[in-house]
Design a protein around this motif. Structure first.
Motif, PDB file in Angstrom:
ATOM      1  N   TYR A 121       0.832  -1.204   0.000  1.00  0.00           N
ATOM      2  CA  TYR A 121       0.000   0.000   0.000  1.00  0.00           C
ATOM      3  C   TYR A 121       0.868   1.257   0.000  1.00  0.00           C
ATOM      4  O   TYR A 121       0.567   2.235  -0.685  1.00  0.00           O
ATOM      5  CB  TYR A 121      -0.939  -0.026   1.208  1.00  0.00           C
ATOM      6  CG  TYR A 121      -1.939   1.098   1.226  1.00  0.00           C
ATOM      7  CD1 TYR A 121      -2.914   1.215   0.238  1.00  0.00           C
ATOM      8  CD2 TYR A 121      -1.939   2.033   2.261  1.00  0.00           C
ATOM      9  CE1 TYR A 121      -3.848   2.236   0.267  1.00  0.00           C
ATOM     10  CE2 TYR A 121      -2.872   3.054   2.300  1.00  0.00           C
ATOM     11  CZ  TYR A 121      -3.824   3.153   1.296  1.00  0.00           C
ATOM     12  OH  TYR A 121      -4.751   4.166   1.329  1.00  0.00           O
ATOM     13  N   ASP A 122       1.954   1.226   0.766  1.00  0.00           N
ATOM     14  CA  ASP A 122       2.893   2.352   0.756  1.00  0.00           C
ATOM     15  C   ASP A 122       3.375   2.640  -0.663  1.00  0.00           C
ATOM     16  O   ASP A 122       3.496   3.804  -1.062  1.00  0.00           O
ATOM     17  CB  ASP A 122       4.108   2.060   1.652  1.00  0.00           C
ATOM     18  CG  ASP A 122       3.900   2.466   3.102  1.00  0.00           C
ATOM     19  OD1 ASP A 122       2.860   3.079   3.423  1.00  0.00           O
ATOM     20  OD2 ASP A 122       4.787   2.158   3.925  1.00  0.00           O
ATOM     21  N   HIS A 123       3.671   1.584  -1.424  1.00  0.00           N
ATOM     22  CA  HIS A 123       4.133   1.793  -2.803  1.00  0.00           C
ATOM     23  C   HIS A 123       3.123   2.597  -3.611  1.00  0.00           C
ATOM     24  O   HIS A 123       3.509   3.421  -4.452  1.00  0.00           O
ATOM     25  CB  HIS A 123       4.368   0.445  -3.503  1.00  0.00           C
ATOM     26  CG  HIS A 123       5.708  -0.149  -3.262  1.00  0.00           C
ATOM     27  ND1 HIS A 123       6.892   0.482  -3.584  1.00  0.00           N
ATOM     28  CD2 HIS A 123       6.066  -1.345  -2.726  1.00  0.00           C
ATOM     29  CE1 HIS A 123       7.913  -0.283  -3.266  1.00  0.00           C
ATOM     30  NE2 HIS A 123       7.440  -1.401  -2.740  1.00  0.00           N
ATOM     31  N   LEU A 124       1.848   2.384  -3.375  1.00  0.00           N
ATOM     32  CA  LEU A 124       0.821   3.103  -4.128  1.00  0.00           C
ATOM     33  C   LEU A 124       0.757   4.579  -3.744  1.00  0.00           C
ATOM     34  O   LEU A 124       0.216   5.398  -4.488  1.00  0.00           O
ATOM     35  CB  LEU A 124      -0.541   2.448  -3.925  1.00  0.00           C
ATOM     36  CG  LEU A 124      -0.617   0.954  -4.262  1.00  0.00           C
ATOM     37  CD1 LEU A 124      -2.042   0.453  -4.117  1.00  0.00           C
ATOM     38  CD2 LEU A 124      -0.065   0.653  -5.649  1.00  0.00           C
ATOM     39  N   ASN A 125       1.332   4.905  -2.601  1.00  0.00           N
ATOM     40  CA  ASN A 125       1.349   6.283  -2.120  1.00  0.00           C
ATOM     41  C   ASN A 125       2.714   6.949  -2.278  1.00  0.00           C
ATOM     42  O   ASN A 125       2.975   7.997  -1.691  1.00  0.00           O
ATOM     43  CB  ASN A 125       0.890   6.320  -0.661  1.00  0.00           C
ATOM     44  CG  ASN A 125      -0.546   5.859  -0.529  1.00  0.00           C
ATOM     45  OD1 ASN A 125      -1.404   6.224  -1.329  1.00  0.00           O
ATOM     46  ND2 ASN A 125      -0.824   5.017   0.453  1.00  0.00           N
ATOM     47  N   GLY A 126       3.595   6.317  -3.063  1.00  0.00           N
ATOM     48  CA  GLY A 126       4.900   6.905  -3.343  1.00  0.00           C
ATOM     49  C   GLY A 126       5.896   6.793  -2.208  1.00  0.00           C
ATOM     50  O   GLY A 126       6.872   7.539  -2.149  1.00  0.00           O
ATOM     51  N   THR A 127       5.663   5.847  -1.311  1.00  0.00           N
ATOM     52  CA  THR A 127       6.535   5.668  -0.143  1.00  0.00           C
ATOM     53  C   THR A 127       7.224   4.319  -0.222  1.00  0.00           C
ATOM     54  O   THR A 127       6.568   3.292  -0.424  1.00  0.00           O
ATOM     55  CB  THR A 127       5.707   5.740   1.158  1.00  0.00           C
ATOM     56  OG1 THR A 127       5.051   7.001   1.217  1.00  0.00           O
ATOM     57  CG2 THR A 127       6.580   5.565   2.386  1.00  0.00           C
ATOM     58  N   LEU A 128       8.539   4.320  -0.066  1.00  0.00           N
ATOM     59  CA  LEU A 128       9.293   3.074   0.063  1.00  0.00           C
ATOM     60  C   LEU A 128       9.518   2.806   1.548  1.00  0.00           C
ATOM     61  O   LEU A 128       9.543   3.737   2.354  1.00  0.00           O
ATOM     62  CB  LEU A 128      10.638   3.166  -0.644  1.00  0.00           C
ATOM     63  CG  LEU A 128      10.613   3.320  -2.162  1.00  0.00           C
ATOM     64  CD1 LEU A 128      12.033   3.334  -2.708  1.00  0.00           C
ATOM     65  CD2 LEU A 128       9.818   2.212  -2.824  1.00  0.00           C
ATOM     66  N   TYR A 129       9.734   1.551   1.896  1.00  0.00           N
ATOM     67  CA  TYR A 129       9.956   1.255   3.310  1.00  0.00           C
ATOM     68  C   TYR A 129      11.184   1.979   3.836  1.00  0.00           C
ATOM     69  O   TYR A 129      11.257   2.316   5.018  1.00  0.00           O
ATOM     70  CB  TYR A 129      10.009  -0.258   3.554  1.00  0.00           C
ATOM     71  CG  TYR A 129      11.352  -0.927   3.385  1.00  0.00           C
ATOM     72  CD1 TYR A 129      12.093  -1.334   4.481  1.00  0.00           C
ATOM     73  CD2 TYR A 129      11.875  -1.181   2.115  1.00  0.00           C
ATOM     74  CE1 TYR A 129      13.308  -1.975   4.336  1.00  0.00           C
ATOM     75  CE2 TYR A 129      13.080  -1.815   1.961  1.00  0.00           C
ATOM     76  CZ  TYR A 129      13.801  -2.206   3.063  1.00  0.00           C
ATOM     77  OH  TYR A 129      15.019  -2.836   2.907  1.00  0.00           O
ATOM     78  N   LEU A 130      12.133   2.298   2.954  1.00  0.00           N
ATOM     79  CA  LEU A 130      13.313   3.064   3.367  1.00  0.00           C
ATOM     80  C   LEU A 130      12.920   4.420   3.944  1.00  0.00           C
ATOM     81  O   LEU A 130      13.586   4.939   4.839  1.00  0.00           O
ATOM     82  CB  LEU A 130      14.246   3.306   2.169  1.00  0.00           C
ATOM     83  CG  LEU A 130      14.788   2.099   1.416  1.00  0.00           C
ATOM     84  CD1 LEU A 130      15.746   2.547   0.319  1.00  0.00           C
ATOM     85  CD2 LEU A 130      15.460   1.115   2.352  1.00  0.00           C
TER      86      LEU A 130
END
Length: 197
Positions: free
Chosen positions: A143-152
């Motif tokens: 879900y983070d990927h869909l919001n432009g966020t990487l786990y980094l």
């Protein structure tokens, strides 16, 4: 179905919010099939469309779970809500997370223990379930990927510094870098020959 190249951190598609899917057509079916094929070839547990260069709100998974959810699935236009994230420091062994767009690296990150997922599938049928444990982690990560966020981007200061060094050491952080599952060596070592002792 086709295996597609996986985009590496630094490409703009990974760092911007993905668009809602509006066309539930053959192109969406091909996208979902290609994502499953790519995830399988990469030995992944989850893959979001931006990771193959497509800025749409779709992710797939292939992960055993204790939540009664099919091992293989996908969700379109999801909303993922979570329980509270524990405030203690992440454990390097129990909380280490990896990402196909940060190939071969892993860093500890605290995630919520529960996630509620709601969206639709490629046929517009409702998809809704609760995920726990590592399956909940996977749902939050995709879900983070869909919001432009990487786990980094979510790492604490200590591990964030190590991650920035790893990105620099690997020569990442710029557009156009990819790796192709099934052709390039598996960066997480899943295809390495077993050690004989």
């Amino acid at each position: 179905m086709a295996v597609r190249p996986i985009v590496i951190t630094g490409d703009p598609v990974l760092h911007r919010t993905a668009a809602h899917v509006t066309d539930f057509d053959e192109a969406l079916r091909r996208l979902v099939a290609d994502m499953h094929e790519t995830n399988e070839a990469a030995n992944g547990v989850g893959l979001a469309a931006p990771q193959i260069g497509v800025g749409l709100r779709v992710f797939v998974w292939k992960m055993e779970n204790n939540d009664g959810v099919p091992v293989v699935g996908h969700v379109v236009n999801p909303i993922v809500t979570t329980s509270r994230v524990p405030q203690e420091r992440p454990d390097p062994h129990d909380d280490s997370e990896g990402c196909l767009s940060v190939p071969g690296e892993s860093f500890p990150l605290k995630r919520a223990a529960r996630a509620h997922v709601v969206g639709v599938d490629q046929d517009r049928a409702t998809v809704e379930f609760d995920a726990t444990g590592w399956f909940a982690r996977c749902m939050q990560h995709e879900y983070d990927h869909l919001n432009g966020t990487l786990y980094l981007d979510r790492l604490d200061e200590r591990y964030g510094k190590k991650a920035r060094k790893a990105v620099k050491r690997n020569g990442w952080g710029r557009p156009g870098q990819t790796w192709l599952p099934g052709v390039d060596p598996d960066p997480f070592g899943h295809d390495a020959p077993a050690q004989v002792e």
